[in-house]
Scaffold this motif. Structure first.
Motif, PDB file in Angstrom:
ATOM      1  N   ASN A   1      -0.710 -15.649   0.851  1.00  0.00           N
ATOM      2  CA  ASN A   1      -0.749 -15.676   2.272  1.00  0.00           C
ATOM      3  C   ASN A   1       0.577 -16.030   2.777  1.00  0.00           C
ATOM      4  OD1 ASN A   1      -0.626 -18.327   1.171  1.00  0.00           O
ATOM      5  ND2 ASN A   1      -2.005 -18.973   2.964  1.00  0.00           N
TER       6      ASN A   1
ATOM      7  N   ASP B   1       3.509 -12.842   7.851  1.00  0.00           N
ATOM      8  CA  ASP B   1       3.767 -11.383   8.089  1.00  0.00           C
ATOM      9  C   ASP B   1       5.445 -11.083   8.022  1.00  0.00           C
ATOM     10  OD1 ASP B   1       1.319 -10.132   8.948  1.00  0.00           O
ATOM     11  OD2 ASP B   1       1.613 -12.079   9.970  1.00  0.00           O
TER      12      ASP B   1
ATOM     13  N   ASN C   1       1.420  -8.720   1.687  1.00  0.00           N
ATOM     14  CA  ASN C   1       0.104  -8.731   2.025  1.00  0.00           C
ATOM     15  C   ASN C   1      -0.176  -8.817   3.548  1.00  0.00           C
ATOM     16  OD1 ASN C   1       1.315 -11.885   1.619  1.00  0.00           O
ATOM     17  ND2 ASN C   1       0.239 -11.676   3.566  1.00  0.00           N
ATOM     18  N   THR C   2       0.841  -8.264   4.378  1.00  0.00           N
ATOM     19  CA  THR C   2       0.446  -8.249   5.849  1.00  0.00           C
ATOM     20  C   THR C   2      -0.371  -7.245   5.977  1.00  0.00           C
ATOM     21  OG1 THR C   2       1.531  -7.940   7.947  1.00  0.00           O
ATOM     22  CG2 THR C   2       2.391  -6.359   6.295  1.00  0.00           C
ATOM     23  N   GLU C   3      -1.464  -7.487   7.023  1.00  0.00           N
ATOM     24  CA  GLU C   3      -2.390  -6.359   7.551  1.00  0.00           C
ATOM     25  C   GLU C   3      -1.850  -5.484   8.684  1.00  0.00           C
ATOM     26  OE1 GLU C   3      -5.730  -8.684   8.767  1.00  0.00           O
ATOM     27  OE2 GLU C   3      -6.069  -9.627   6.796  1.00  0.00           O
ATOM     28  N   HIS C   4      -0.782  -5.932   9.172  1.00  0.00           N
ATOM     29  CA  HIS C   4      -0.056  -5.095  10.315  1.00  0.00           C
ATOM     30  C   HIS C   4       1.313  -4.675   9.821  1.00  0.00           C
ATOM     31  CE1 HIS C   4      -3.688  -6.522  12.531  1.00  0.00           C
ATOM     32  NE2 HIS C   4      -3.118  -7.698  12.119  1.00  0.00           N
TER      33      HIS C   4
ATOM     34  N   GLY D   1       0.741  -1.330   0.071  1.00  0.00           N
ATOM     35  CA  GLY D   1      -0.157  -0.008   0.024  1.00  0.00           C
ATOM     36  C   GLY D   1       0.874   1.164  -0.069  1.00  0.00           C
TER      37      GLY D   1
ATOM     38  N   VAL E   1      -2.470  -7.157  18.383  1.00  0.00           N
ATOM     39  CA  VAL E   1      -2.091  -7.682  17.065  1.00  0.00           C
ATOM     40  C   VAL E   1      -1.458  -8.988  16.995  1.00  0.00           C
ATOM     41  CG1 VAL E   1      -0.380  -7.296  15.207  1.00  0.00           C
ATOM     42  CG2 VAL E   1      -1.573  -5.223  16.271  1.00  0.00           C
TER      43      VAL E   1
END
Length: 430
Positions: free
Chosen positions: A95, A98, A321-324, A27, A41
């Motif tokens: 996937n 992280d 692809n990490t969300e954090h 992002g 988290v």
């Protein structure tokens, strides 16, 4: 809080096409300067290693949780080949974990497929850079984007066996050209009377060709993946090893007899050109009677050339692809820079790249010798070469195999050159 589990299910290797399809860019949102301490988290951390390394990671994660109790780290580990099989399967499914321990030879493949997070926005903020010299940070750059941070470093060096040199009555290699190194090897071989040899044919290692090319102002491969040598230059290089193959170096048959160990760590040779982090393995294999090794700089092609460079023993990267991303960057910083990490890991992952981690690490005599060696070659250290091309490992192995055939005398130099360029054409154009 942390957990460690070991995967045992076999996984299939994903194709390069699947990786490309799975790739996605990170992002564009600017990261926070710090992690929100109130946000719960969970991060997945993957590394290769064994039970010893796993326990060290457990200790480091426990120390991390003392500072960041809101971040739960679930860690998994596998052996090296299985680790990358699983990563490629995960990459195809979008996937990836992280945070991942990462190997240099896979960095370009994953970076160019958009699978790794751009760490640039986090450098100097969440990921501290004061303790990481610029030439260290540059190692993790692919296409002007930082996608990984080196955890530890190593450099090309010349290991010698002081026990064998004493038996032969020959002094340590005092430095000099490749021809002078060959002459020194010959003196050891002659003095040993067939019991052992001065060394092996260094033209069987692609890294020695790389050293010579860098001294000449070139590279093994440039940023675009084009080779920095032609058939004539490779012919010249392989022909330069003929004197070694004609009796100075250890015969290939003797090498095969001690496999899977090598000639150096079975006391068949008194010297070996290799990465400096191989020392502890050599000492362990040589066994009783060996408490130290010699470690000196490789031969010189051009006086004053910046032919050597620091290579990462391993790196740490974050999945795109990490969300954090902020929490993942915080974990990476702790794994690389924290004194706790340096104290707990020591040199298990190599000589720490971070000065703060290195200062906290307790170095055994050999590790201290390696650290001192890397300081001693500072005047020969140049910029790291471009991150290895996709398929570099295949070419490195082909180079080694052809070197073995040259030593057996089952192939001519011209035939070896022709076969290597045919293999390289396939790898570069796949």
């Amino acid at each position: 809080m942390f957990t460690t589990k070991r995967a045992i299910t076999a996984v299939a290797v994903a194709t390069g096409a699947a990786l490309a399809l799975a790739g996605c860019a990170g992002g564009e949102t600017a990261p926070a300067e710090t992690v929100d301490p109130n946000e719960e988290v969970t991060l997945d951390l993957a590394f290769w290693g064994n039970d010893v390394r796993a326990e060290l990671y457990n200790e480091v994660i426990a120390a991390f949780n003392e500072e960041y109790p809101n971040i739960t780290v679930n860690s998994t580990f596998l052996g090296f080949p299985e680790f990358w099989e699983k990563r490629q399967t995960e990459a195809a499914g979008g996937n990836l974990p992280d945070v991942m321990q990462f190997d240099y030879s896979y960095l370009r493949q994953y970076s160019e497929n958009g699978l790794l997070l751009d760490l640039g926005p986090y450098l100097g903020s969440i990921i501290k850079t004061d303790a990481l010299p610029e030439n260290i940070l540059d190692i993790g750059v692919v296409g002007d984007v930082t996608t990984a941070i080196p955890t530890s470093t190593n450099a090309w060096g010349l290991y010698t066996n002081p026990v064998l040199l004493e038996q032969a009555g020959v002094e340590e290699f005092a430095g000099g050209t490749w021809e002078e190194y060959t002459t020194w090897m010959g003196e050891v071989t002659e003095a040993a009377g067939g019991e052992f040899f001065g060394g092996g044919d260094y033209t069987g290692r692609i890294q020695n060709l790389e050293l010579q090319l860098r001294a000449e102002g070139g590279e093994l491969f440039n940023e675009e993946g084009e080779p920095g040598f032609d058939e004539a230059r490779l012919t010249e290089f392989w022909e330069s090893g003929q004197a070694i193959r004609d009796g100075i170096g250890v015969p290939q048959q003797r090498v095969e007899e001690v496999a899977p160990l090598g000639a150096f760590d079975t006391a068949l040779t008194a010297s070996e050109l290799t990465w400096d982090n191989f020392g502890s393995g050599y000492l362990g294999n040589l066994g009783e009677g060996y408490t130290e090794l010699g470690l000196v700089a490789p031969p010189i092609t051009e006086e004053g050339a910046k032919d050597l460079y620091l290579k990462p023993s391993m790196l740490h990267a974050i999945a795109a692809n990490t969300e954090h991303p902020e929490a993942a960057a915080t974990l990476v910083d702790f794994l690389i820079n924290s004194p706790q990490s340096g104290e707990i890991f020591g040199t298990n992952r190599g000589i720490p790249a971070s000065e703060t981690a290195l200062e906290a690490a307790e170095l055994d005599p050999l590790s201290q010798q390696i650290a001192d060696y890397e300081k001693s070659i500072a005047d020969r250290l140049g910029d790291a070469p471009p991150v290895p091309i996709v398929g570099y490992g295949t070419l490195e192995e082909k180079f080694r195999q052809l070197g073995t055939e040259l030593n057996f005398g089952t192939i001519t130099v011209d035939e070896a050159v022709s076969q290597f360029f045919a293999e390289m054409d396939v790898v570069l154009n796949q």
